[in-house]
Design a protein around this motif. Structure first.
Motif, PDB file in Angstrom:
ATOM      1  N   GLY A 102     -28.249  -0.582  46.620  1.00  0.00           N
ATOM      2  CA  GLY A 102     -28.091   0.432  47.638  1.00  0.00           C
ATOM      3  C   GLY A 102     -26.859   0.263  48.499  1.00  0.00           C
ATOM      4  N   LEU A 103     -25.998  -0.698  48.168  1.00  0.00           N
ATOM      5  CA  LEU A 103     -24.763  -0.925  48.912  1.00  0.00           C
ATOM      6  C   LEU A 103     -23.565  -0.526  48.057  1.00  0.00           C
ATOM      7  CD1 LEU A 103     -25.497  -4.430  50.477  1.00  0.00           C
ATOM      8  CD2 LEU A 103     -25.805  -2.185  51.520  1.00  0.00           C
ATOM      9  N   VAL A 104     -22.534  -0.029  48.695  1.00  0.00           N
ATOM     10  CA  VAL A 104     -21.307   0.332  48.000  1.00  0.00           C
ATOM     11  C   VAL A 104     -20.624  -0.934  47.484  1.00  0.00           C
ATOM     12  CG1 VAL A 104     -19.062   1.454  48.249  1.00  0.00           C
ATOM     13  CG2 VAL A 104     -21.039   2.338  49.485  1.00  0.00           C
ATOM     14  N   THR A 105     -20.081  -0.883  46.265  1.00  0.00           N
ATOM     15  CA  THR A 105     -19.392  -2.036  45.693  1.00  0.00           C
ATOM     16  C   THR A 105     -17.937  -1.707  45.428  1.00  0.00           C
ATOM     17  OG1 THR A 105     -20.186  -1.342  43.515  1.00  0.00           O
ATOM     18  CG2 THR A 105     -21.430  -3.053  44.627  1.00  0.00           C
ATOM     19  N   ASP A 106     -17.082  -2.674  45.752  1.00  0.00           N
ATOM     20  CA  ASP A 106     -15.650  -2.459  45.632  1.00  0.00           C
ATOM     21  C   ASP A 106     -15.220  -2.254  44.185  1.00  0.00           C
ATOM     22  OD1 ASP A 106     -15.834  -3.009  48.273  1.00  0.00           O
ATOM     23  OD2 ASP A 106     -15.015  -5.019  48.153  1.00  0.00           O
ATOM     24  N   ASP A 107     -15.855  -2.973  43.245  1.00  0.00           N
ATOM     25  CA  ASP A 107     -15.428  -2.867  41.848  1.00  0.00           C
ATOM     26  C   ASP A 107     -15.669  -1.465  41.300  1.00  0.00           C
ATOM     27  OD1 ASP A 107     -18.473  -3.488  40.690  1.00  0.00           O
ATOM     28  OD2 ASP A 107     -17.893  -4.800  42.336  1.00  0.00           O
ATOM     29  N   VAL A 119     -20.315   5.197  36.802  1.00  0.00           N
ATOM     30  CA  VAL A 119     -19.504   3.978  36.764  1.00  0.00           C
ATOM     31  C   VAL A 119     -20.309   2.801  37.320  1.00  0.00           C
ATOM     32  CG1 VAL A 119     -17.469   2.805  37.689  1.00  0.00           C
ATOM     33  CG2 VAL A 119     -17.305   5.189  36.947  1.00  0.00           C
ATOM     34  N   ASP A 120     -20.514   1.795  36.502  1.00  0.00           N
ATOM     35  CA  ASP A 120     -21.018   0.485  36.947  1.00  0.00           C
ATOM     36  C   ASP A 120     -20.123  -0.540  36.266  1.00  0.00           C
ATOM     37  OD1 ASP A 120     -22.326  -1.704  37.856  1.00  0.00           O
ATOM     38  OD2 ASP A 120     -24.172  -1.380  36.749  1.00  0.00           O
ATOM     39  N   LEU A 121     -18.942  -0.732  36.822  1.00  0.00           N
ATOM     40  CA  LEU A 121     -17.886  -1.468  36.128  1.00  0.00           C
ATOM     41  C   LEU A 121     -18.316  -2.874  35.751  1.00  0.00           C
ATOM     42  CD1 LEU A 121     -14.955  -1.363  35.128  1.00  0.00           C
ATOM     43  CD2 LEU A 121     -14.275  -2.311  37.330  1.00  0.00           C
ATOM     44  N   LEU A 122     -18.962  -3.601  36.690  1.00  0.00           N
ATOM     45  CA  LEU A 122     -19.400  -4.973  36.438  1.00  0.00           C
ATOM     46  C   LEU A 122     -20.918  -5.007  36.351  1.00  0.00           C
ATOM     47  CD1 LEU A 122     -17.168  -6.986  38.975  1.00  0.00           C
ATOM     48  CD2 LEU A 122     -16.722  -6.515  36.580  1.00  0.00           C
ATOM     49  N   ARG A 123     -21.592  -4.712  35.177  1.00  0.00           N
ATOM     50  CA  ARG A 123     -20.921  -4.633  33.904  1.00  0.00           C
ATOM     51  C   ARG A 123     -21.521  -3.559  33.006  1.00  0.00           C
ATOM     52  NH1 ARG A 123     -22.819 -10.456  32.483  1.00  0.00           N
ATOM     53  NH2 ARG A 123     -24.365  -9.765  33.967  1.00  0.00           N
ATOM     54  N   ALA A 124     -22.515  -2.809  33.502  1.00  0.00           N
ATOM     55  CA  ALA A 124     -23.324  -1.964  32.621  1.00  0.00           C
ATOM     56  C   ALA A 124     -22.501  -0.917  31.887  1.00  0.00           C
ATOM     57  CB  ALA A 124     -24.435  -1.290  33.419  1.00  0.00           C
ATOM     58  N   ALA A 129      -8.179  -8.790  41.564  1.00  0.00           N
ATOM     59  CA  ALA A 129      -8.849  -7.947  42.559  1.00  0.00           C
ATOM     60  C   ALA A 129     -10.350  -7.893  42.306  1.00  0.00           C
ATOM     61  CB  ALA A 129      -8.254  -6.543  42.539  1.00  0.00           C
ATOM     62  N   LEU A 130     -10.750  -7.788  41.042  1.00  0.00           N
ATOM     63  CA  LEU A 130     -12.175  -7.719  40.714  1.00  0.00           C
ATOM     64  C   LEU A 130     -12.867  -9.048  40.981  1.00  0.00           C
ATOM     65  CD1 LEU A 130     -12.095  -5.607  37.428  1.00  0.00           C
ATOM     66  CD2 LEU A 130     -12.774  -4.865  39.712  1.00  0.00           C
ATOM     67  N   ARG A 131     -12.171 -10.152  40.764  1.00  0.00           N
ATOM     68  CA  ARG A 131     -12.759 -11.452  41.053  1.00  0.00           C
ATOM     69  C   ARG A 131     -12.993 -11.652  42.549  1.00  0.00           C
ATOM     70  NH1 ARG A 131     -12.524 -15.784  37.287  1.00  0.00           N
ATOM     71  NH2 ARG A 131     -11.941 -15.081  35.213  1.00  0.00           N
ATOM     72  N   ARG A 132     -12.229 -10.934  43.375  1.00  0.00           N
ATOM     73  CA  ARG A 132     -12.410 -11.062  44.820  1.00  0.00           C
ATOM     74  C   ARG A 132     -13.575 -10.232  45.339  1.00  0.00           C
ATOM     75  NH1 ARG A 132      -6.650 -10.836  44.840  1.00  0.00           N
ATOM     76  NH2 ARG A 132      -6.660  -8.625  45.393  1.00  0.00           N
ATOM     77  N   THR A 133     -14.061  -9.282  44.546  1.00  0.00           N
ATOM     78  CA  THR A 133     -15.192  -8.478  44.998  1.00  0.00           C
ATOM     79  C   THR A 133     -16.461  -9.321  44.967  1.00  0.00           C
ATOM     80  OG1 THR A 133     -15.748  -7.682  42.778  1.00  0.00           O
ATOM     81  CG2 THR A 133     -14.106  -6.416  44.015  1.00  0.00           C
ATOM     82  N   ASP A 191     -14.699  -7.769  50.418  1.00  0.00           N
ATOM     83  CA  ASP A 191     -16.095  -8.037  50.169  1.00  0.00           C
ATOM     84  C   ASP A 191     -16.912  -6.769  50.361  1.00  0.00           C
ATOM     85  OD1 ASP A 191     -18.630  -8.983  50.085  1.00  0.00           O
ATOM     86  OD2 ASP A 191     -18.261 -10.729  51.345  1.00  0.00           O
ATOM     87  N   SER A 192     -17.818  -6.497  49.429  1.00  0.00           N
ATOM     88  CA  SER A 192     -18.604  -5.270  49.513  1.00  0.00           C
ATOM     89  C   SER A 192     -19.585  -5.293  50.669  1.00  0.00           C
ATOM     90  CB  SER A 192     -19.370  -5.060  48.210  1.00  0.00           C
ATOM     91  OG  SER A 192     -20.214  -6.147  47.950  1.00  0.00           O
ATOM     92  N   ASP A 193     -19.850  -6.474  51.254  1.00  0.00           N
ATOM     93  CA  ASP A 193     -20.702  -6.498  52.432  1.00  0.00           C
ATOM     94  C   ASP A 193     -20.078  -5.685  53.551  1.00  0.00           C
ATOM     95  OD1 ASP A 193     -22.601  -7.999  51.334  1.00  0.00           O
ATOM     96  OD2 ASP A 193     -21.974  -9.918  52.161  1.00  0.00           O
ATOM     97  N   ARG A 194     -18.750  -5.618  53.580  1.00  0.00           N
ATOM     98  CA  ARG A 194     -18.087  -4.894  54.651  1.00  0.00           C
ATOM     99  C   ARG A 194     -18.246  -3.383  54.492  1.00  0.00           C
ATOM    100  NH1 ARG A 194     -14.082  -8.415  53.089  1.00  0.00           N
ATOM    101  NH2 ARG A 194     -12.747  -6.737  52.381  1.00  0.00           N
TER     102      ARG A 194
END
Length: 769
Positions: free
Chosen positions: A678-683, A553-558, A725-729, A446-449
């Motif tokens: 402003g938070l890091v994202t796993d995807d 990179v903004d994978l999901l989805r831009a 893996a992406l669905r778990r983010t 989770d990207s909250d972590r």
């Protein structure tokens, strides 16, 4: 307005008049409309007068509906309301308000099933919402109010007592009440998202504190109790048509795997790989709707092999009683073993065996993240707060481990500015390295972590940090993204110094974990130049210090959607920061695309789903595009590299090879992740890690910073099953929740497009030549 009858030629070849009268009139736009009225001419004339009144009021007020006709509109059949909406005399939001809630409930339940929720869960959530609506006697959205909902739930929580004051039926617990409130809130949140309501009338309601009204808390069993339970079941009689040895194996599997009762019920002989000692739970039976393979102990695998020797591969491993009576089977064995079902207000039911698994693992000193993965929980909070318990006597044993104060002792100072034994032993792998840096152990979680990980610090951007060189002199260095100093809330602005002993140890551990790392990748080297070096920034650059080509990179989805648009033949993509800026560019040959909060912006032609950007929708046109995070990251990269970089590229997994090939000729590459709010994202980290790894394979040198190392580790952890893996983010879960899970799969596809978006001097993105 004209009222008339039409004629038609019947089967007898003769002309006949229709039974109904028809109405012809001009609407608010001057368009002639013809509608079927009634068999009564006077009733049709009255209908025409209503339409003229609505049209006149609409024109006079700029599009509003005459309030004097509100009740008349509500009394009309749905077919007539749909006609009013089609003409533009009735707002579609108002139309949704007038429709019965029962229709919305049915559609809500189907939507839950369509997005992957199990049938049982969908029916349960919709059923709870239906119970509240029926109990409050709500007919349509206009009837719903929060006070009535809370009053009804309070009534459900009351106990039923007889004439003597004895409780004959307990009311709802606080948790059950909260479940019903959550269901009704989820219903209206979905209606707002689907455009069926303008706002949720229950969004402001809050649940109760369940800690004050616990009704059925579970308790873990001790190892001695489990051994007695297995012995009693093995030697006991047949209970609910289940032989004793089969019951014992069933309980043992529950304790040693942590599988839920329904998941255990689904197991067949084919679910086990006995040679490798694993068990697989299919997605259809798992609560998280995900296929998972878990390890089991070799001796348990041997017991399963013996039990399943005569079974067909597809045959159920256990023939169990109905789910409602399976607890009675367990109660019988608990009683035979002399184990109380209830102790200190806590219960040893079937789900308590899952609690037992988590508690035993915690007592054995297993890392909480590993326990979370074994139990397959979405958050570590659920694992620690709900599924791990303390046994009796644990507190006494813990207190006994405190240092003795009977004698005066000399304590060594170990503040952040003093020596600490914590750094004397370097982490042995990347997971420990990341943990010591305040980064998550599992890169694909989770990207909250990641909020405690790398971030840009506004207050330090203007304050030049200082570090000591080998001669003891100090020199200023530019600010960079920083690490939170764990446990030191008032010192979290301390910057990572590559000249500190602690940081050297952590950095060298990263280099060992990810080949290609370099100790020379410090901040000073970045300023002097990055010839042939690739660096990953977990968040957008906030100051002009980039050197080389930037890949956003903004994978999901831009970044995926921009790549798809250019691949479909769009003339260019014009990124915009604000919705108003995009709307101002509307014109011939322009397509407006974008999202806010994941959904299409009202008035835009397209959203942010890559599948929407086809040759038919965008071919040869200018796409004006704005998103919550992606377009802002592109603008940040443009400012950061202006006048210094050879190009700003847009990268994703769809164009992975193409973007690597285009960037490989640069002097240096900086992969910039968009993040979310402003938070890091796993995807984003996963995609950035893929780009960085391929550039390293092409001869680039990896920057020796934690951002690059962590991104590569995230990619390597996720690449075996990218879509899962992406669905778990967090971003993936959000898309699945709003019914856009297909977008996650689209974004997970590798090398499906050979086009790369390149930022031109005019601020537009154009396909790479």
């Amino acid at each position: 307005m004209r009222v008339y009858r039409v004629q038609y030629r019947g089967r007898d070849k003769q002309l006949h008049e229709a039974r109904k009268w028809y109405l012809a009139f001009r609407d608010q736009r001057g368009t002639v409309r013809r509608l079927a009225g009634y068999t009564s001419k006077s009733a049709t004339e009255e209908l025409g007068r209503k339409f003229q009144q609505l049209i006149g009021y609409h024109i006079a007020t700029g599009g509003q509906t005459d309030p004097a006709l509100s009740q008349w509109i509500n009394d009309q059949p749905e077919s007539m309301q749909l006609k009013l909406a089609a003409i533009g005399l009735l707002d579609r939001q108002r139309l949704a308000v007038t429709r019965l809630l029962v229709g919305h409930l049915d559609a809500f339940e189907e939507a839950l099933k369509a997005k992957g929720t199990s049938v049982k869960q969908a029916e349960q959530v919709a059923g709870r919402a239906r119970k509240v609506i029926d109990g409050c006697k709500f007919k349509n959205i206009g009837d719903v109010n929060g006070a009535a909902v809370m009053t009804y739930l309070e009534r459900l929580r009351r106990d039923t007592v007889d004439a003597k004051g004895k409780v004959v039926k307990r009311g709802f617990s606080a948790q059950t009440s909260n479940f019903h409130l959550a269901a009704i809130k989820q219903l209206f949140k979905w209606m707002v998202r689907e455009g069926r309501a303008t706002e949720s009338p229950v969004a402001h309601l809050t649940g109760l504190n369940v800690r004050l009204d616990r009704r059925h808390d579970r308790r873990p069993l001790t190892a001695d109790e489990v051994r007695r339970l297995l012995a009693a079941a093995t030697g006991g009689p047949v209970v609910y048509a289940v032989p004793g040895p089969a019951r014992a194996l069933f309980y043992r599997l529950a304790v040693e795997t942590g599988l839920r009762s329904n998941e255990l019920r689904s197991l067949t002989r084919a679910s086990f790989d006995l040679a490798n000692a694993t068990v697989t739970v299919e997605a259809a039976y798992a609560k998280n709707r995900r296929r998972d393979t878990l390890p089991i102990r070799p001796e348990l695998a041997a017991a399963v092999s013996e039990h399943a020797a005569t079974l067909a591969p597809a045959a159920p491993l256990f023939k169990l009683p109905h789910p409602d009576t399976i607890v009675d089977m367990l109660k019988a064995d608990l009683k035979a073993a002399g184990i109380p079902y209830e102790l200190d207000g806590r219960f040893a039911d079937m789900h308590a065996l899952r609690h037992t698994c988590g508690t035993w693992l915690a007592a054995a000193g297993v890392h909480p993240k590993v326990i979370q993965r074994v139990l397959r929980h979405s958050t570590i909070t659920l694992t620690l707060d709900r599924y791990t318990h303390a046994f009796r006597g644990d507190e006494v044993a813990a207190v006994a481990k405190l240092p003795s104060l009977s004698e005066a002792v000399q304590l060594r100072a170990t503040g952040t500015d003093g020596a600490s034994t914590a750094v004397n032993k370097p982490p042995g792998d990347l997971a420990l390295c990341l943990a010591s840096l305040g980064r998550p152990v599992e890169p694909c979680g989770d990207s909250d972590r990641l909020r405690a990980g790398s971030r840009f610090t506004e207050e330090n951007r203007e304050i030049p940090a200082k570090h000591h060189d080998s001669s003891g002199k100090t020199e200023a260095r530019p600010a960079r993204f920083e690490l939170t100093t764990c446990g030191l809330g008032n010192r979290r602005s301390i910057q990572l110094s590559y000249d500190r002993v602690e940081s050297r140890i952590v950095l060298s551990a990263c280099q060992r974990a990810v080949p290609g790392g370099s100790e020379r990748g410090g901040v000073g080297n970045s300023e002097r130049g990055m010839s042939g070096r690739v660096r990953v920034w977990p968040l957008p650059l906030t100051h002009q210090r980039a050197v080389g080509t930037a890949v956003v990179v903004d994978l999901l989805r831009a970044s995926t959607t921009i790549t798809r648009a250019l691949g479909a033949g769009a003339a260019c993509v014009r990124p915009c920061l604000e919705t108003g800026e995009a709307l101002a560019l509307r014109g011939a040959g322009v397509v407006l695309g974008g999202e806010r909060g994941g959904v299409r912006i009202e008035g835009f032609d397209l959203g942010n789903s890559p599948a929407e950007y086809t040759r038919a929708s965008v071919g040869g046109r200018v796409v004006v595009f704005t998103t919550t995070n992606g377009t802002r990251a592109i603008e940040a990269a443009r400012r950061a590299v202006r006048g210094r970089a050879s190009a700003v590229l847009v990268g994703c997994l769809n164009n992975l090879s193409a973007v690597v090939g285009l960037a490989s000729g640069a002097a240096g590459v900086e992969v910039v992740c968009a993040g979310t709010g402003g938070l890091v994202t796993d995807d984003d980290l996963i995609c950035a890690g893929a780009i960085a790894e391929q550039l390293i394979e092409a001869g680039f040198e990896a920057a020796g910073d934690e951002g690059t190392s962590g991104a590569i580790a995230a990619w390597r952890s996720a690449r075996t099953d990218l879509a899962a893996a992406l669905r778990r983010t967090r971003g993936g879960r959000n898309l699945v929740e709003i019914g856009l899970g297909g977008d996650v799969d689209d974004c997970a596809a590798i090398n499906t497009c050979g086009v790369v978006g390149v930022l031109a001097d005019d601020g537009t993105l154009r396909a790479s030549p």
